[in-house]
Design an enzyme around this catalytic site. Structure first.
Site, PDB file in Angstrom:
ATOM      1  N   LYS A 111       0.812  -1.461   0.385  1.00 25.49           N
ATOM      2  CA  LYS A 111      -0.347   0.025  -0.315  1.00 25.49           C
ATOM      3  C   LYS A 111       0.502   1.168   0.117  1.00 25.49           C
ATOM      4  CE  LYS A 111      -1.934  -1.335   3.955  1.00 25.49           C
ATOM      5  NZ  LYS A 111      -1.478  -2.836   3.891  1.00 25.49           N
ATOM      6  N   ARG A 164       0.575 -10.547  11.820  1.00 24.83           N
ATOM      7  CA  ARG A 164      -0.091  -9.561  10.695  1.00 24.83           C
ATOM      8  C   ARG A 164       0.250 -10.552   9.346  1.00 24.83           C
ATOM      9  NH1 ARG A 164       3.355  -4.004  10.216  1.00 24.83           N
ATOM     10  NH2 ARG A 164       2.866  -3.425  12.292  1.00 24.83           N
ATOM     11  N   ARG A 188      11.733  -6.615   4.409  1.00 24.17           N
ATOM     12  CA  ARG A 188      11.884  -5.748   4.343  1.00 24.17           C
ATOM     13  C   ARG A 188      12.042  -5.035   5.998  1.00 24.17           C
ATOM     14  NH1 ARG A 188       5.125  -2.413   5.592  1.00 24.17           N
ATOM     15  NH2 ARG A 188       5.501  -3.625   7.640  1.00 24.17           N
ATOM     16  N   ASN A 221      -1.026  -6.539  -6.193  1.00 22.40           N
ATOM     17  CA  ASN A 221       0.001  -6.363  -6.368  1.00 22.40           C
ATOM     18  C   ASN A 221       1.494  -7.106  -6.777  1.00 22.40           C
ATOM     19  OD1 ASN A 221       2.437  -4.438  -6.430  1.00 22.40           O
ATOM     20  ND2 ASN A 221       2.818  -4.262  -3.784  1.00 22.40           N
ATOM     21  N   ARG A 227       9.663   4.268  12.777  1.00 25.25           N
ATOM     22  CA  ARG A 227      10.766   3.071  12.343  1.00 25.25           C
ATOM     23  C   ARG A 227      11.671   3.973  11.606  1.00 25.25           C
ATOM     24  NH1 ARG A 227       6.395  -0.240   8.557  1.00 25.25           N
ATOM     25  NH2 ARG A 227       5.529  -2.275   9.931  1.00 25.25           N
TER      26      ARG A 227
HETATM   27  N1  LIG Z   1       4.819  -5.119  -6.656  1.00 25.24           N
HETATM   28  C1  LIG Z   1       5.959  -5.677  -5.318  1.00 25.24           C
HETATM   29  N2  LIG Z   1       7.185  -6.400  -5.732  1.00 25.24           N
HETATM   30  C2  LIG Z   1       7.618  -6.378  -5.541  1.00 25.24           C
HETATM   31  N3  LIG Z   1       7.647  -6.317  -3.825  1.00 25.24           N
HETATM   32  C3  LIG Z   1       7.016  -4.902  -3.686  1.00 25.24           C
HETATM   33  C4  LIG Z   1       6.273  -5.084  -4.427  1.00 25.24           C
HETATM   34  N4  LIG Z   1       5.150  -3.797  -3.300  1.00 25.24           N
HETATM   35  C5  LIG Z   1       5.456  -3.713  -2.630  1.00 25.24           C
HETATM   36  N5  LIG Z   1       7.279  -4.758  -2.277  1.00 25.24           N
HETATM   37  C6  LIG Z   1       8.059  -4.681  -1.831  1.00 25.24           C
HETATM   38  O1  LIG Z   1       6.815  -4.781  -0.511  1.00 25.24           O
HETATM   39  C7  LIG Z   1       7.852  -4.736   1.065  1.00 25.24           C
HETATM   40  C8  LIG Z   1       6.523  -4.408   2.414  1.00 25.24           C
HETATM   41  O2  LIG Z   1       5.866  -2.761   1.214  1.00 25.24           O
HETATM   42  P1  LIG Z   1       5.156  -1.770   1.469  1.00 25.24           P
HETATM   43  O3  LIG Z   1       5.416  -1.307   2.422  1.00 25.24           O
HETATM   44  O4  LIG Z   1       4.427  -0.385   0.457  1.00 25.24           O
HETATM   45  O5  LIG Z   1       3.642  -2.331   1.803  1.00 25.24           O
HETATM   46  P2  LIG Z   1       2.033  -2.107   2.921  1.00 25.24           P
HETATM   47  O6  LIG Z   1       1.237  -2.619   2.674  1.00 25.24           O
HETATM   48  O7  LIG Z   1       2.507  -0.761   2.795  1.00 25.24           O
HETATM   49  O8  LIG Z   1       2.288  -2.429   4.800  1.00 25.24           O
HETATM   50  P3  LIG Z   1       1.903  -1.392   5.686  1.00 25.24           P
HETATM   51  O9  LIG Z   1       0.747  -1.582   6.375  1.00 25.24           O
HETATM   52  O10 LIG Z   1       2.673  -2.732   7.128  1.00 25.24           O
HETATM   53  O11 LIG Z   1       2.434  -0.283   6.169  1.00 25.24           O
HETATM   54  C9  LIG Z   1       8.559  -2.867   0.824  1.00 25.24           C
HETATM   55  O12 LIG Z   1      10.306  -3.598   0.730  1.00 25.24           O
HETATM   56  C10 LIG Z   1       8.030  -2.899  -0.593  1.00 25.24           C
HETATM   57  O13 LIG Z   1       9.998  -2.518  -0.720  1.00 25.24           O
HETATM   58  N1  LIG Z   2      -8.123   1.415  11.256  1.00 28.44           N
HETATM   59  C1  LIG Z   2      -6.384   1.997  11.276  1.00 28.44           C
HETATM   60  N2  LIG Z   2      -5.894   1.060  10.611  1.00 28.44           N
HETATM   61  C2  LIG Z   2      -3.999   1.911  10.477  1.00 28.44           C
HETATM   62  C3  LIG Z   2      -3.905   3.371  10.111  1.00 28.44           C
HETATM   63  N3  LIG Z   2      -3.349   3.855  10.038  1.00 28.44           N
HETATM   64  C4  LIG Z   2      -2.677   2.983   9.381  1.00 28.44           C
HETATM   65  N4  LIG Z   2      -3.430   1.306   9.963  1.00 28.44           N
HETATM   66  C5  LIG Z   2      -2.937   0.369   8.884  1.00 28.44           C
HETATM   67  O1  LIG Z   2      -2.194  -0.613  10.104  1.00 28.44           O
HETATM   68  C6  LIG Z   2      -1.650  -1.750   9.553  1.00 28.44           C
HETATM   69  C7  LIG Z   2      -0.348  -1.484  10.022  1.00 28.44           C
HETATM   70  O2  LIG Z   2       0.876  -0.154   9.760  1.00 28.44           O
HETATM   71  P1  LIG Z   2       2.129  -0.247   9.880  1.00 28.44           P
HETATM   72  O3  LIG Z   2       2.334   0.887   9.349  1.00 28.44           O
HETATM   73  O4  LIG Z   2       2.226  -0.717  11.099  1.00 28.44           O
HETATM   74  O5  LIG Z   2       2.654  -1.189   9.334  1.00 28.44           O
HETATM   75  C8  LIG Z   2      -1.539  -1.263   8.178  1.00 28.44           C
HETATM   76  O6  LIG Z   2      -2.162  -1.867   7.793  1.00 28.44           O
HETATM   77  C9  LIG Z   2      -1.904  -0.216   7.676  1.00 28.44           C
HETATM   78  O7  LIG Z   2      -3.203   0.030   6.702  1.00 28.44           O
HETATM   79  C10 LIG Z   2      -5.455   3.929  10.633  1.00 28.44           C
HETATM   80  O8  LIG Z   2      -5.413   4.963  11.337  1.00 28.44           O
HETATM   81  N5  LIG Z   2      -7.064   3.494  11.470  1.00 28.44           N
END
Ligand SMILES: Nc1ncnc2c1ncn2[C@@H]1O[C@H](COP(=O)(O)OP(=O)(O)OP(=O)(O)O)[C@@H](O)[C@H]1O
Ligand SMILES: Nc1nc2c(ncn2[C@@H]2O[C@H](COP(=O)(O)O)[C@@H](O)[C@H]2O)c(=O)[nH]1
Length: 222
Positions: free
Chosen positions: A41, A172, A161, A195, A68
């Site tokens: 995301k 998770r 990551r 994705n 982080r």
């Molecule tokens: N299409 C892809 N192919 C390979 N690696 C990917 C891809 N998309 C994302 N990643 C990698 O996967 C890891 C997780 O991605 P990201 O941090 O964006 O996930 P997230 O859904 O935002 O997680 P969270 O909810 O924990 O914040 C990162 O290290 C990112 O660089």
């Molecule tokens: N319900 C909510 N979920 C949230 C919010 N901000 C982030 N998130 C979700 O938490 C997990 C874990 O995030 P991380 O940054 O610790 O990896 C991830 O799925 C986010 O989408 C919020 O305000 N409300």
């Protein structure tokens, strides 16, 4: 400062009409981006916000988890203590909140208002409980979920990551399995994006939001 783009502006009539149009058209529709932790995301969001500079605004959530490396207070999250967050929740300052992987997360009313005041498309990156809670509000966002191509790939992305302890990683993954099932329920999301290839997933995200993006760009020009 006077507008130099519209001949009608010198009279003030065009200005008034465009202001009225904005009021009638209303605010841009927010976007909820959800999906398992590690699905990508934030990676997709960063690309979107870079390409459409000023069109989207990120709703900065509050969390009780520790920052982080590289995360910036007020940009990635508002990092707060559990006591402060619980107090703010009981004061009614949050639109939604949830416990996830041992920490509290929540969207404050102020976080959304800051973005909407700038007429930007407000993006909420939230987990599944938050999605269910947002559905009870009058925010009426576009709901998009980002899925990994498989649970094995998700686990690899989370491990690579290097942000999670083994305990947090297992929590998770467990949440991911549960939430992906719920996400498939009819009406839960407007679109689920897999994705696998990043560029393809990004293309799908842009198509899903194209109407809203065009509307926001047009409203910026007027
Ligand atoms: N299409 C892809 N192919 C390979 N690696 C990917 C891809 N998309 C994302 N990643 C990698 O996967 C890891 C997780 O991605 P990201 O941090 O964006 O996930 P997230 O859904 O935002 O997680 P969270 O909810 O924990 O914040 C990162 O290290 C990112 O660089
Ligand atoms: N319900 C909510 N979920 C949230 C919010 N901000 C982030 N998130 C979700 O938490 C997990 C874990 O995030 P991380 O940054 O610790 O990896 C991830 O799925 C986010 O989408 C919020 O305000 N409300």
């Amino acid at each position: 400062m006077n507008c130099t783009r519209h001949s009608c502006c010198s009279s003030g009539i065009g200005r008034g009409r465009r202001r009225l149009e904005r009021v009638v058209m209303g605010r841009p529709r927010p976007v909820v981006l959800s999906g398992p932790s590690g699905a990508g995301k934030s990676t997709l969001l960063k690309k979107l916000m870079k390409e459409y500079d000023g069109v989207f605004g990120f709703s900065v959530s509050h969390t009780t988890r520790s920052p982080r490396p590289g995360e910036v207070e007020g940009k990635d999250y508002h990092f707060v203590s559990r006591a402060d967050m619980e107090k703010a929740i009981s004061n009614g300052e949050f639109i939604e909140h949830a416990e996830f992987s041992g920490n509290l997360y929540g969207t404050s009313k102020a976080a959304v208002e800051v973005v909407q005041a700038q007429n930007q498309i407000c993006i909420l990156d939230i987990e599944m409980q938050g999605v269910k809670n947002i559905k009870k509000t009058d925010l009426k966002p576009i709901y998009i979920s980002v899925f990994p191509p498989s649970v094995e790939v998700l686990e690899k992305r989370l491990r690579d990551r290097k942000t999670e302890s083994e305990e947090s990683l297992q929590k998770r993954l467990k949440a991911a399995l549960r939430d992906m099932e719920t996400s498939k329920e009819p009406g839960m999301f407007d679109q689920i994006i897999i994705n696998d290839n990043l560029e393809e997933a990004y293309g799908s995200l842009k198509s899903a939001l194209s109407e809203e993006i065009q509307r926001a760009l047009a409203s910026k020009k007027s």
